[in-house]
Design an enzyme around this catalytic site. Structure first.
Site, mmCIF file in Angstrom:
data_model
loop_
_atom_site.group_PDB
_atom_site.id
_atom_site.type_symbol
_atom_site.label_atom_id
_atom_site.label_comp_id
_atom_site.label_asym_id
_atom_site.label_seq_id
_atom_site.Cartn_x
_atom_site.Cartn_y
_atom_site.Cartn_z
ATOM 1 N N ASP A 11 7.063 -5.272 3.586
ATOM 2 C CA ASP A 11 7.167 -6.064 4.815
ATOM 3 C C ASP A 11 6.350 -7.335 4.598
ATOM 4 O O ASP A 11 5.340 -7.545 5.216
ATOM 5 C CB ASP A 11 6.659 -5.282 6.025
ATOM 6 C CG ASP A 11 5.213 -4.814 5.885
ATOM 7 O OD1 ASP A 11 4.719 -4.694 4.735
ATOM 8 O OD2 ASP A 11 4.556 -4.570 6.921
ATOM 9 N N ASP A 16 1.176 -7.929 0.884
ATOM 10 C CA ASP A 16 2.360 -7.578 0.090
ATOM 11 C C ASP A 16 2.615 -8.640 -0.974
ATOM 12 O O ASP A 16 2.995 -8.319 -2.108
ATOM 13 C CB ASP A 16 3.603 -7.477 0.979
ATOM 14 C CG ASP A 16 3.454 -6.475 2.095
ATOM 15 O OD1 ASP A 16 3.918 -5.347 1.957
ATOM 16 O OD2 ASP A 16 2.850 -6.849 3.123
#
Length: 319
Positions: A11, A16
């Site tokens: 996400d 990330d």
């Protein structure tokens, strides 16, 4: 030596992006596909953010697939207070690739297809809510058996939460999906929990050195991380502190384990599940220390880390 084959489901917020850049820089890794899910920001932003990361890393040949924009029950939980409204620190790039570069195939179909094509060879690293991963199992119950390993950043082992009293963000964003994955995946499963990540907090001095390497990648990371840095340091200077001292790169710890198994030096192994009903504990990961669940497939829960190895992987990511 054959490269490790990875699928990455994320996400794409700042953490990330950090983890993805680590994998992109690892010479022993080949990423076969990146699947996007809701979480840190809305799904359209997640897709755009992945494309931005691939552009700065000059790896735009890797296919990116759009996945689910809501939890299995249709809800949304975001983290714009931490990652910015766009998920990458509200530091836009006018020349960033557009959504026309996203593959037409749905992320869940792509997960199933690639796992079938590389049965027993590909590992999945999931650093966001587990919606896509759970749906892949619901569409094809043989999907978990095709994976070599599953690496998860999510959940907790001591009921310590970061969005509710007792639940970590990724599990809280889709508790039903986390429940499905933890109860139906028979492949070896490795979990970097919230508490594990807290204990590996890095000195802010390292962060400063890391983002000031002077490369294009480092400049990009410095730009997108500024929002999170201000938030984290502000929390640590207030009574609301819950992140603890230091710089946190949670998703990178799950990715580091997938890249180099020696990055984790100690695990505990138990059956795990997720609480779905509790008024205070919904989304909390259950660690079955009494073996009352009688699970054959017990998860490897990370407890100790070779922090110098992780630092090396992080530094290499921005060179």
């Amino acid at each position: 030596m054959a490269k490790k084959l990875l699928l990455v489901d994320l996400d794409c917020g700042v953490d990330d992006a950090q983890a993805l850049m680590m994998a992109l820089a690892a010479p022993n890794v080949q990423i076969l596909g990146i699947t996007c899910t809701h979480g840190n920001t809305k799904i359209e932003n997640v897709c755009k953010n992945v494309l931005r990361v691939l552009k700065v890393c000059q790896r735009t040949e890797i296919p990116v697939f759009r996945g689910e924009g809501n939890s299995l029950l249709g809800s949304q939980l975001n983290a714009d207070h931490y990652h910015g409204e766009d998920g990458l620190g509200d530091a836009p790039d006018p020349s960033a690739p557009g959504l026309e570069h996203i593959q037409a195939e749905h992320a869940v179909n792509a997960l199933i297809r690639i796992a079938n094509e590389q049965a027993g060879q590909v590992s999945l690293v999931a650093t966001g809510p587990l919606t896509n991963v759970a749906l892949a199992f619901k569409m094809d119950p043989t999907f978990p058996s095709k994976l070599r390993h599953l690496y998860i950043m999510g959940g907790n082992m001591e009921s310590r939460g970061n969005v509710t009293m007792c639940s970590e963000f990724n599990f809280a964003a889709d508790p039903e999906a986390a429940y499905i994955v933890l109860n139906h995946f028979a492949c070896p499963t490795y979990i970097a929990t919230w508490e594990y990540c807290l204990r590996q907090a890095l000195p802010w001095g390292f962060f400063t050195e890391w983002v000031n390497q002077g490369t294009e990648k480092a400049c990009f990371m410095k730009k997108i991380s500024a929002y999170t840095e201000r938030f984290s340091k502000g929390k640590q200077g207030s009574k609301e502190m819950y992140f603890g001292p230091g710089f946190l790169c949670c998703d990178s710890f799950a990715m580091a384990a997938a890249i180099d198994e020696c990055a984790v030096t100690e695990y505990i192994r138990y059956g795990v599940s997720v609480e779905l009903q509790g008024s205070v504990t919904r989304g909390m990961m259950i660690v079955d220390t009494l073996n009352q669940l009688k699970k054959e497939n017990q998860a490897f829960i990370m407890t100790k880390c070779d922090i110098e190895k992780v630092k090396q992987l992080m530094m290499s990511a921005l060179k």
